[in-house]
Design an enzyme around this catalytic site. Structure first.
Site, short mmCIF file in Angstrom:
data_model
loop_
_atom_site.label_atom_id
_atom_site.label_comp_id
_atom_site.label_asym_id
_atom_site.label_seq_id
_atom_site.Cartn_x
_atom_site.Cartn_y
_atom_site.Cartn_z
N THR A 70 -10.68 4.25 11.17
CA THR A 70 -10.71 3.43 12.39
C THR A 70 -10.24 4.23 13.60
OG1 THR A 70 -8.63 2.54 11.58
CG2 THR A 70 -10.54 1.13 11.36
N LYS A 101 0.85 -1.19 0.00
CA LYS A 101 0.00 0.00 0.00
C LYS A 101 0.88 1.24 0.00
CE LYS A 101 -2.46 1.55 3.70
NZ LYS A 101 -2.19 3.01 3.82
N ASP A 151 -14.16 14.27 -3.18
CA ASP A 151 -14.35 15.57 -3.83
C ASP A 151 -15.65 15.47 -4.63
OD1 ASP A 151 -13.82 18.11 -5.11
OD2 ASP A 151 -11.68 17.73 -4.78
N LYS A 153 -7.51 7.95 -0.71
CA LYS A 153 -8.82 8.28 -0.11
C LYS A 153 -9.44 9.52 -0.76
CE LYS A 153 -7.77 6.33 4.47
NZ LYS A 153 -6.31 6.09 4.41
N ASP A 191 -3.52 4.33 -1.73
CA ASP A 191 -4.42 4.75 -0.64
C ASP A 191 -4.42 6.28 -0.56
OD1 ASP A 191 -5.80 5.10 1.73
OD2 ASP A 191 -4.18 4.35 3.01
N ARG A 208 2.54 -0.04 10.85
CA ARG A 208 3.59 0.15 11.87
C ARG A 208 4.14 -1.13 12.51
NH1 ARG A 208 0.25 4.94 14.51
NH2 ARG A 208 -1.32 3.68 13.43
O1 C5P Z 1 0.41 1.48 11.07
P1 C5P Z 1 -0.96 0.91 10.93
O2 C5P Z 1 -0.97 -0.60 10.84
O3 C5P Z 1 -1.91 1.45 11.94
O4 C5P Z 1 -1.38 1.44 9.52
C1 C5P Z 1 -2.68 1.41 9.07
C2 C5P Z 1 -2.68 1.89 7.67
O5 C5P Z 1 -4.02 1.83 7.22
C3 C5P Z 1 -2.23 3.32 7.48
O6 C5P Z 1 -1.51 3.39 6.27
C4 C5P Z 1 -3.51 4.12 7.38
O7 C5P Z 1 -3.39 5.23 6.54
C5 C5P Z 1 -4.44 3.09 6.78
N1 C5P Z 1 -5.83 3.23 7.20
C6 C5P Z 1 -6.78 3.20 6.25
N2 C5P Z 1 -8.09 3.35 6.58
C7 C5P Z 1 -8.45 3.47 7.85
C8 C5P Z 1 -7.48 3.46 8.84
C9 C5P Z 1 -6.14 3.34 8.48
O8 C5P Z 1 -6.47 3.06 5.06
N3 C5P Z 1 -9.74 3.54 8.14
#
Ligand code: C5P
Length: 229
Positions: A122, A36, A68, A65, A63, A210
């Site tokens: 999240t 990603k 618009d 997101k 990613d 992470r």
């Molecule tokens: O480091 P971590 O495992 O928390 O990373 C989660 C990844 O998922 C990040 O790249 C964050 O931008 C992405 N994310 C996402 N949608 C979400 C929450 C987190 O794409 N609702």
């Protein structure tokens, strides 16, 4: 078309330096994980980061997101799919028409690529929802997933804990789930799930950042995840 059935891990390359991202990707096997690319790397390095990673045969989830007006999202999605990405996401808060515009862009460029909608980040808790003047987290996730289902996009980004409620009204969505942890840490997610539990709850793809990118030995974390699932 899936290369192999069990390719469910998406490694979030949340690095500030392209060297770190490429160095990790060189140690990984594209047949068991996808990558990603998020806002940080893409903003810093642009589309070349996508092509650099594709050279090693990785499927790329871009990613960004998008959120618009529909016409702007359509044009941005056409450009993104032209990079050959495997998956792209939009914010479902942009609404049904915006989701349809994104899907039309995908269909124009590459019908095999995936278009996924982010429900709620999240990191939102019920408290943060009330600060925004919104209903409960669960209701908003449900409403936004209904938009995804009605627009017939491929899936949603949500917490593994949201899947059961979404499945009550839709059985045609993939679930892309961040907030995956091997221990009880949550970092900035309101809740985390371990890889095995997330799959039991119905996750189609696990997004892991992470725990891998900040590990002293990222490869051992990936092996650990593989052994758990
Ligand atoms: O480091 P971590 O495992 O928390 O990373 C989660 C990844 O998922 C990040 O790249 C964050 O931008 C992405 N994310 C996402 N949608 C979400 C929450 C987190 O794409 N609702």
């Amino acid at each position: 078309m899936e290369r192999i059935v069990n390719n469910k891990i998406i490694v979030a390359l949340d690095y500030s330096d392209i060297k770190q991202a490429l160095s990790l990707s060189e140690k990984l096997d594209p047949t068991y994980c996808r990558l990603k690319v998020g806002k940080q790397l893409f903003t810093k390095y642009g589309p070349s980061i996508v092509s650099d990673l594709q050279k090693n045969n990785f499927d790329i989830f871009l990613d960004l997101k998008f959120h618009d007006i529909p016409t702007t999202v359509y044009k941005a999605c056409v450009e993104a799919y032209n990079l050959g990405v495997w998956m792209l996401n939009i914010h479902l808060l942009g609404g049904y028409e915006m989701a349809i515009a994104a899907k039309e862009a995908r269909d124009k460029v590459n019908k095999e690529a995936k278009i996924i909608g982010v429900t709620l980040l999240t990191s939102h808790s019920n408290d943060s929802m009330s600060h925004l003047g919104m209903q409960s987290r669960d209701d908003v996730v449900k409403g936004l997933s209904m938009i995804a289902s009605k627009a017939e996009i491929d899936g949603v980004v949500c917490s593994p804990g949201d899947i059961k409620a979404i499945n009550t009204f839709s059985n045609n969505l993939d679930f892309v789930t961040p907030g995956i942890r091997l221990d009880n840490e949550t970092d900035d997610h309101s809740k985390s799930y371990n890889p095995k539990r997330a799959l039991e709850l119905g996750s189609s793809y696990l997004v892991v950042g992470r725990p891998i990118t900040e590990a002293n030995d990222p490869m051992s974390v990936i092996s650990q995840i593989k052994s758990m699932i």
